[in-house]
Design an enzyme around this catalytic site. Structure first.
Site, PDB file in Angstrom:
ATOM      1  N   GLY A   5      70.822 -26.513   0.292  1.00 50.08           N
ATOM      2  CA  GLY A   5      69.406 -26.513  -0.094  1.00 50.08           C
ATOM      3  C   GLY A   5      68.762 -25.204   0.329  1.00 50.08           C
ATOM      4  O   GLY A   5      67.581 -25.147   0.685  1.00 50.08           O
ATOM      5  N   SER A 102      68.634 -37.557  10.924  1.00 50.45           N
ATOM      6  CA  SER A 102      67.258 -37.917  11.250  1.00 50.45           C
ATOM      7  C   SER A 102      66.346 -37.581  10.082  1.00 50.45           C
ATOM      8  O   SER A 102      66.426 -36.493   9.516  1.00 50.45           O
ATOM      9  CB  SER A 102      66.774 -37.167  12.493  1.00 50.45           C
ATOM     10  OG  SER A 102      65.418 -37.498  12.729  1.00 50.45           O
ATOM     11  N   HIS A 134      51.665 -36.095   2.340  1.00 48.24           N
ATOM     12  CA  HIS A 134      52.554 -34.953   2.091  1.00 48.24           C
ATOM     13  C   HIS A 134      52.080 -34.174   0.866  1.00 48.24           C
ATOM     14  O   HIS A 134      51.282 -34.673   0.076  1.00 48.24           O
ATOM     15  CB  HIS A 134      53.994 -35.426   1.855  1.00 48.24           C
ATOM     16  CG  HIS A 134      54.719 -35.746   3.131  1.00 48.24           C
ATOM     17  ND1 HIS A 134      54.687 -36.999   3.692  1.00 48.24           N
ATOM     18  CD2 HIS A 134      55.488 -34.974   3.959  1.00 48.24           C
ATOM     19  CE1 HIS A 134      55.401 -36.986   4.820  1.00 48.24           C
ATOM     20  NE2 HIS A 134      55.896 -35.769   4.997  1.00 48.24           N
ATOM     21  N   HIS A 135      52.666 -32.997   0.704  1.00 54.96           N
ATOM     22  CA  HIS A 135      52.398 -32.120  -0.434  1.00 54.96           C
ATOM     23  C   HIS A 135      52.779 -32.795  -1.760  1.00 54.96           C
ATOM     24  O   HIS A 135      53.577 -33.736  -1.784  1.00 54.96           O
ATOM     25  CB  HIS A 135      53.173 -30.804  -0.273  1.00 54.96           C
ATOM     26  CG  HIS A 135      54.644 -31.025  -0.062  1.00 54.96           C
ATOM     27  ND1 HIS A 135      55.520 -31.183  -1.101  1.00 54.96           N
ATOM     28  CD2 HIS A 135      55.374 -31.153   1.077  1.00 54.96           C
ATOM     29  CE1 HIS A 135      56.737 -31.365  -0.627  1.00 54.96           C
ATOM     30  NE2 HIS A 135      56.678 -31.360   0.698  1.00 54.96           N
ATOM     31  N   LYS A 138      56.635 -33.483  -3.120  1.00 54.20           N
ATOM     32  CA  LYS A 138      57.611 -34.333  -2.426  1.00 54.20           C
ATOM     33  C   LYS A 138      58.182 -35.379  -3.383  1.00 54.20           C
ATOM     34  O   LYS A 138      57.455 -36.015  -4.138  1.00 54.20           O
ATOM     35  CB  LYS A 138      56.966 -35.017  -1.215  1.00 54.20           C
ATOM     36  CG  LYS A 138      57.964 -35.832  -0.408  1.00 54.20           C
ATOM     37  CD  LYS A 138      57.442 -36.154   0.970  1.00 54.20           C
ATOM     38  CE  LYS A 138      58.428 -37.038   1.740  1.00 54.20           C
ATOM     39  NZ  LYS A 138      59.717 -36.385   1.993  1.00 54.20           N
ATOM     40  N   THR A 145      60.094 -40.410   7.306  1.00 51.27           N
ATOM     41  CA  THR A 145      59.468 -40.524   8.625  1.00 51.27           C
ATOM     42  C   THR A 145      58.623 -41.798   8.731  1.00 51.27           C
ATOM     43  O   THR A 145      58.623 -42.469   9.772  1.00 51.27           O
ATOM     44  CB  THR A 145      58.590 -39.287   8.901  1.00 51.27           C
ATOM     45  OG1 THR A 145      59.408 -38.151   8.737  1.00 51.27           O
ATOM     46  CG2 THR A 145      58.005 -39.311  10.296  1.00 51.27           C
TER      47      THR A 145
HETATM   48  N1  LIG Z   1      64.406 -34.351   8.328  1.00 53.81           N
HETATM   49  C1  LIG Z   1      63.331 -33.569   8.293  1.00 53.81           C
HETATM   50  O1  LIG Z   1      62.724 -33.250   9.315  1.00 53.81           O
HETATM   51  C2  LIG Z   1      62.806 -33.079   6.973  1.00 53.81           C
HETATM   52  C3  LIG Z   1      61.690 -32.234   6.918  1.00 53.81           C
HETATM   53  C4  LIG Z   1      61.269 -31.750   5.696  1.00 53.81           C
HETATM   54  C5  LIG Z   1      61.963 -32.106   4.553  1.00 53.81           C
HETATM   55  N2  LIG Z   1      63.023 -32.947   4.648  1.00 53.81           N
HETATM   56  C6  LIG Z   1      63.811 -33.334   3.481  1.00 53.81           C
HETATM   57  O2  LIG Z   1      64.677 -32.253   3.177  1.00 53.81           O
HETATM   58  C7  LIG Z   1      64.891 -32.222   1.759  1.00 53.81           C
HETATM   59  C8  LIG Z   1      64.513 -30.847   1.235  1.00 53.81           C
HETATM   60  O3  LIG Z   1      63.135 -30.645   1.429  1.00 53.81           O
HETATM   61  P1  LIG Z   1      62.385 -29.373   0.817  1.00 53.81           P
HETATM   62  O4  LIG Z   1      60.930 -29.609   1.004  1.00 53.81           O
HETATM   63  O5  LIG Z   1      63.004 -28.118   1.354  1.00 53.81           O
HETATM   64  O6  LIG Z   1      62.774 -29.574  -0.725  1.00 53.81           O
HETATM   65  P2  LIG Z   1      62.956 -28.462  -1.870  1.00 53.81           P
HETATM   66  O7  LIG Z   1      62.018 -27.327  -1.665  1.00 53.81           O
HETATM   67  O8  LIG Z   1      62.944 -29.223  -3.162  1.00 53.81           O
HETATM   68  O9  LIG Z   1      64.419 -27.890  -1.592  1.00 53.81           O
HETATM   69  C9  LIG Z   1      65.596 -28.566  -1.915  1.00 53.81           C
HETATM   70  C10 LIG Z   1      66.557 -27.530  -2.462  1.00 53.81           C
HETATM   71  O10 LIG Z   1      67.839 -28.153  -2.636  1.00 53.81           O
HETATM   72  C11 LIG Z   1      68.282 -27.856  -3.961  1.00 53.81           C
HETATM   73  N3  LIG Z   1      69.221 -28.882  -4.404  1.00 53.81           N
HETATM   74  C12 LIG Z   1      68.976 -30.006  -5.128  1.00 53.81           C
HETATM   75  N4  LIG Z   1      70.122 -30.677  -5.348  1.00 53.81           N
HETATM   76  C13 LIG Z   1      71.094 -29.950  -4.747  1.00 53.81           C
HETATM   77  C14 LIG Z   1      72.484 -30.128  -4.621  1.00 53.81           C
HETATM   78  N5  LIG Z   1      73.091 -31.190  -5.192  1.00 53.81           N
HETATM   79  N6  LIG Z   1      73.200 -29.204  -3.918  1.00 53.81           N
HETATM   80  C15 LIG Z   1      72.586 -28.127  -3.353  1.00 53.81           C
HETATM   81  N7  LIG Z   1      71.246 -27.899  -3.464  1.00 53.81           N
HETATM   82  C16 LIG Z   1      70.518 -28.806  -4.141  1.00 53.81           C
HETATM   83  C17 LIG Z   1      67.026 -27.813  -4.766  1.00 53.81           C
HETATM   84  O11 LIG Z   1      67.262 -27.194  -6.008  1.00 53.81           O
HETATM   85  P3  LIG Z   1      66.296 -27.540  -7.274  1.00 53.81           P
HETATM   86  O12 LIG Z   1      64.992 -26.895  -6.964  1.00 53.81           O
HETATM   87  O13 LIG Z   1      67.044 -26.960  -8.414  1.00 53.81           O
HETATM   88  O14 LIG Z   1      66.183 -29.045  -7.334  1.00 53.81           O
HETATM   89  C18 LIG Z   1      66.130 -27.010  -3.841  1.00 53.81           C
HETATM   90  O15 LIG Z   1      66.373 -25.619  -3.929  1.00 53.81           O
HETATM   91  C19 LIG Z   1      64.050 -33.367   1.185  1.00 53.81           C
HETATM   92  O16 LIG Z   1      64.862 -34.520   1.099  1.00 53.81           O
HETATM   93  C20 LIG Z   1      62.984 -33.572   2.234  1.00 53.81           C
HETATM   94  O17 LIG Z   1      62.426 -34.864   2.218  1.00 53.81           O
HETATM   95  C21 LIG Z   1      63.463 -33.431   5.835  1.00 53.81           C
END
Ligand SMILES: NC(=O)c1ccc[n+]([C@@H]2O[C@H](COP(=O)([O-])OP(=O)(O)OC[C@H]3O[C@@H](n4cnc5c(N)ncnc54)[C@H](OP(=O)(O)O)[C@@H]3O)[C@@H](O)[C@H]2O)c1
Length: 241
Positions: A5, A102, A134-135, A138, A145
């Site tokens: 990601g 987590s 959230h934004h 999402k 969480t």
């Molecule tokens: N645990 C935590 O503390 C925490 C905190 C914040 C976010 N998160 C989670 O982390 C995830 C990412 O959040 P984000 O805000 O960074 O989202 P984001 O900006 O949408 O980033 C996700 C990235 O992963 C890519 N992707 C999608 N499917 C993929 C695959 N099969 N293999 C590799 N890359 C892939 C997406 O590409 P595309 O744009 O082409 O879809 C995008 O570039 C979400 O599930 C979010 O809920 C967790």
């Protein structure tokens, strides 16, 4: 460190922190869009790596777990929104490699979950409602969480039932945990857990000001599981040490 990601909001923060760090090295930046310096498919990278951190999409979990198991690489799974089959795949992997999982990598949220559990134990009969903000980009709702916080309540009240939003004839039952998801603008992440009796209300809340908080927590988690035996690790254990 392999970052899945890598082009995403948190993935970019993570790569920035790795670049700035003296003791971390980016092994591979993986994202399905590909591009310069980006590995499009995880299996295309067979170079060295000590740990993988995932901030991509829940559906990517199959590929990630297969890869980490085959290569014996510990994984930090920070992505949220896994369906029951995907969640079971993570559990299966914890019998073969160290997995840190987590829904929120923030130490502050781990503390909030502890306080929520304490409040639920003390105010047993009160109404519990959770509001998360959230934004507007999402994908999953409610947030992982919010569910983590609901689980903290459920540890003390096993008969709890989650009610997502309310509409129409929806009179509250005493064992409900109301969960409400707001999506707006660029809010990084806000969670409120409200405990209300007929005579008083206690609100416990956490606000994330900057996304780097999650990337910092993921790095702490990655360092934490590097030398750990096979198994499942959570923020609580990291807090404990
Ligand atoms: N645990 C935590 O503390 C925490 C905190 C914040 C976010 N998160 C989670 O982390 C995830 C990412 O959040 P984000 O805000 O960074 O989202 P984001 O900006 O949408 O980033 C996700 C990235 O992963 C890519 N992707 C999608 N499917 C993929 C695959 N099969 N293999 C590799 N890359 C892939 C997406 O590409 P595309 O744009 O082409 O879809 C995008 O570039 C979400 O599930 C979010 O809920 C967790």
């Amino acid at each position: 460190m392999i970052v899945c990601g890598a082009l995403g909001r948190i993935g970019q923060e993570l790569i920035r922190l790795i670049d700035e760090s003296d003791d971390l090295t980016l092994a591979a930046a993986v994202d399905r869009a590909g591009g310069e310096g980006i590995v499009q498919r995880l299996s295309d990278y067979q170079g060295e790596a000590d740990v993988l951190v995932d901030f991509s999409h829940h559906a990517a979990i199959w590929e990630i777990m297969d890869y980490c198991e085959a290569r014996g690489i510990p994984a930090v799974i920070a992505t949220t929104g896994h369906n029951p089959e995907e969640a079971a795949r993570i559990t299966e992997a914890t019998t073969r490699i160290p997995v840190f999982h987590s829904a929120n990598m923030s130490v502050g949220v781990a503390l909030l979950a502890r306080l929520v559990q304490q409040a639920a134990a003390i105010f047993r009969g009160c109404d519990v409602e959770i509001i998360e903000k959230h934004h507007n980009r999402k994908i999953d709702a409610p947030s992982g969480t919010a569910l983590l916080l609901a689980e903290a309540v459920k540890k003390e009240r096993p008969d709890s039932v989650y009610v997502h939003g309310r509409v129409g004839n929806a009179k509250r039952e005493p064992n409900e945990i109301g969960i409400h998801a707001l999506r707006m603008g660029s809010v990084v992440g806000e969670h409120e857990v409200i405990f209300s009796t007929d005579s008083q209300t206690i609100t416990l809340s956490h606000s994330a000001h900057d996304r780097s908080l999650f990337a910092e927590g993921a790095i702490a988690a990655a360092n934490f599981i590097l030398d750990k035996p096979i198994g499942l690790y959570r923020m609580e254990q990291l807090l404990g040490e």
